[in-house]
Enzyme design. Structure first.
Site, mmCIF file in Angstrom:
data_model
loop_
_atom_site.group_PDB
_atom_site.id
_atom_site.type_symbol
_atom_site.label_atom_id
_atom_site.label_comp_id
_atom_site.label_asym_id
_atom_site.label_seq_id
_atom_site.Cartn_x
_atom_site.Cartn_y
_atom_site.Cartn_z
ATOM 1 N N TRP A 10 43.417 60.608 31.224
ATOM 2 C CA TRP A 10 42.460 60.621 32.339
ATOM 3 C C TRP A 10 43.015 61.346 33.568
ATOM 4 O O TRP A 10 42.320 61.522 34.551
ATOM 5 C CB TRP A 10 42.053 59.179 32.705
ATOM 6 C CG TRP A 10 41.283 58.474 31.624
ATOM 7 C CD1 TRP A 10 40.921 58.980 30.398
ATOM 8 C CD2 TRP A 10 40.762 57.134 31.655
ATOM 9 N NE1 TRP A 10 40.218 58.047 29.679
ATOM 10 C CE2 TRP A 10 40.100 56.896 30.429
ATOM 11 C CE3 TRP A 10 40.796 56.111 32.606
ATOM 12 C CZ2 TRP A 10 39.484 55.686 30.123
ATOM 13 C CZ3 TRP A 10 40.181 54.900 32.313
ATOM 14 C CH2 TRP A 10 39.525 54.688 31.085
ATOM 15 N N LYS A 11 44.279 61.708 33.527
ATOM 16 C CA LYS A 11 44.938 62.427 34.632
ATOM 17 C C LYS A 11 44.700 61.698 35.963
ATOM 18 O O LYS A 11 44.559 60.484 35.978
ATOM 19 C CB LYS A 11 44.480 63.887 34.647
ATOM 20 C CG LYS A 11 44.678 64.561 33.273
ATOM 21 C CD LYS A 11 44.555 66.044 33.298
ATOM 22 C CE LYS A 11 44.769 66.600 31.895
ATOM 23 N NZ LYS A 11 44.736 68.038 31.825
ATOM 24 N N HIS A 94 54.174 66.227 29.980
ATOM 25 C CA HIS A 94 52.929 67.004 30.058
ATOM 26 C C HIS A 94 53.188 68.294 30.846
ATOM 27 O O HIS A 94 53.957 68.295 31.808
ATOM 28 C CB HIS A 94 51.835 66.169 30.731
ATOM 29 C CG HIS A 94 50.489 66.798 30.612
ATOM 30 N ND1 HIS A 94 50.081 67.832 31.420
ATOM 31 C CD2 HIS A 94 49.476 66.575 29.743
ATOM 32 C CE1 HIS A 94 48.858 68.208 31.064
ATOM 33 N NE2 HIS A 94 48.469 67.458 30.045
ATOM 34 N N GLU A 166 50.341 71.452 23.057
ATOM 35 C CA GLU A 166 49.336 71.777 24.075
ATOM 36 C C GLU A 166 49.650 73.144 24.682
ATOM 37 O O GLU A 166 50.437 73.234 25.644
ATOM 38 C CB GLU A 166 49.349 70.724 25.181
ATOM 39 C CG GLU A 166 48.963 69.347 24.727
ATOM 40 C CD GLU A 166 48.327 68.559 25.871
ATOM 41 O OE1 GLU A 166 47.193 68.129 25.711
ATOM 42 O OE2 GLU A 166 48.958 68.410 26.918
ATOM 43 N N GLY A 172 42.473 72.654 30.181
ATOM 44 C CA GLY A 172 41.514 72.679 31.284
ATOM 45 C C GLY A 172 40.827 74.010 31.498
ATOM 46 O O GLY A 172 40.176 74.222 32.520
ATOM 47 N N GLY A 233 41.833 65.819 27.580
ATOM 48 C CA GLY A 233 41.795 65.638 29.030
ATOM 49 C C GLY A 233 40.363 65.487 29.511
ATOM 50 O O GLY A 233 39.771 64.414 29.460
ATOM 51 N N GLY A 234 39.774 66.590 29.945
ATOM 52 C CA GLY A 234 38.436 66.576 30.558
ATOM 53 C C GLY A 234 37.404 65.788 29.767
ATOM 54 O O GLY A 234 36.663 64.973 30.335
#
Ligand code: PGA
Length: 262
Positions: A10-11, A94, A166, A172, A233-234
């Site tokens: 969720w960053k 990350h 990644e 992103g 992520g998003g």
């Protein structure tokens, strides 16, 4: 057999109320026995989200961890604190931490060893930038990051951690790696693990793909023989999108032959 694992990062998003609402939505719609599902809220929301996951299959993870167990380290969050909150997983290394906060391969290795020592399952992120890919340096970068993270770990460590490939250029950006690009990198990573930690570890280690994973592209990526899950992520911030990715993993698992028997 390697079980698929889908994790949501969720960053630095969501207030306490928003985080709790999303966690509740996921516990209602994200249950599957076919894949491990993990959510990684920001530190501030871990204590609020943890009790909401009680009795569900969704595991709790943090987005980072410090390597010392306690002490005068202002602002840091330590492995025993995460364990105390009910975390079972933690993201380590990350690319956003490497890029914006100067995290070195050595620091990633220290965090990884500390997480393992406290019984947390680290999700260790590695990946090349666009410039590195275009210069043909992808495997050199991945090798350096793997060595930095795993040096000093006992060989049987790999079955207790999750690697996340990644590519930085895919995070992103809406530009995900093609299934072929992901498979090529994952195969090379697995080969490295087999060579350095032993063939059984190579077969056992789960390797997630991360970088612009969506409901639309998840199945194609997850069908690759060496892609064992996704770090999202998003798309993990919207319950519908994340649930669709989990469902894609479950249907790929049901329709393809098991990925390696350990
Ligand atoms: P993204 O992020 O899905 O928004 O590209 C992935 C990640 O950073 O783990």
């Amino acid at each position: 057999m390697r079980r698929p694992i889908i994790a949501g990062n969720w960053k630095a998003n969501l207030t306490l109320r928003e985080a709790a609402a999303l966690a509740q939505q996921l516990t209602r719609s994200c249950e599957t026995a076919a894949a491990d599902v993990v959510i990684c809220p920001p530190f501030t929301a871990l204590a609020a989200v943890a009790p909401l996951l009680t009795g569900s299959r969704i595991g709790l993870g943090a987005q980072d961890v410090f390597w010392e167990p306690a002490g005068a380290f202002t602002g840091e969050v330590t492995p025993p604190m995460l364990v105390d909150l009910g975390c079972r997983y933690v993201i380590v290394g990350h690319s956003e931490r490497r890029t914006h906060f100067g995290e070195s391969d050595e620091a990633v290795g220290r965090k990884l060893r500390a997480a393992l020592a406290h019984g947390l399952a680290p999700i260790v992120c590695i990946g090349e930038t666009l410039a590195q890919r275009e210069a043909g340096e992808t495997m050199d970068v991945l090798t350096r990051q793997l060595e930095g993270a795993l040096s000093g770990c006992p060989p049987d460590t790999c079955r207790r951690l999750i690697l996340a490939y990644e590519p930085v250029w895919a995070i992103g950006t809406g530009k995900h790696a093609t299934p072929e690009q992901a498979q090529e990198a994952h195969q090379a990573i697995r080969r490295w693990v087999a060579q350095h930690c032993g063939p059984e570890e190579g077969q056992a280690v789960r390797i997630q793909y991360g970088g612009s994973v969506t409901a639309a592209n998840a199945a194609g990526l997850l069908q690759q023989p060496d892609v064992d899950g996704a770090l999202v992520g998003g798309a993990s911030l919207k319950a519908d999108a994340f649930v669709a990715i989990v469902q894609a993993a479950a249907s790929v698992a049901a329709s393809t032959k098991p990925k390696a028997v350990v």
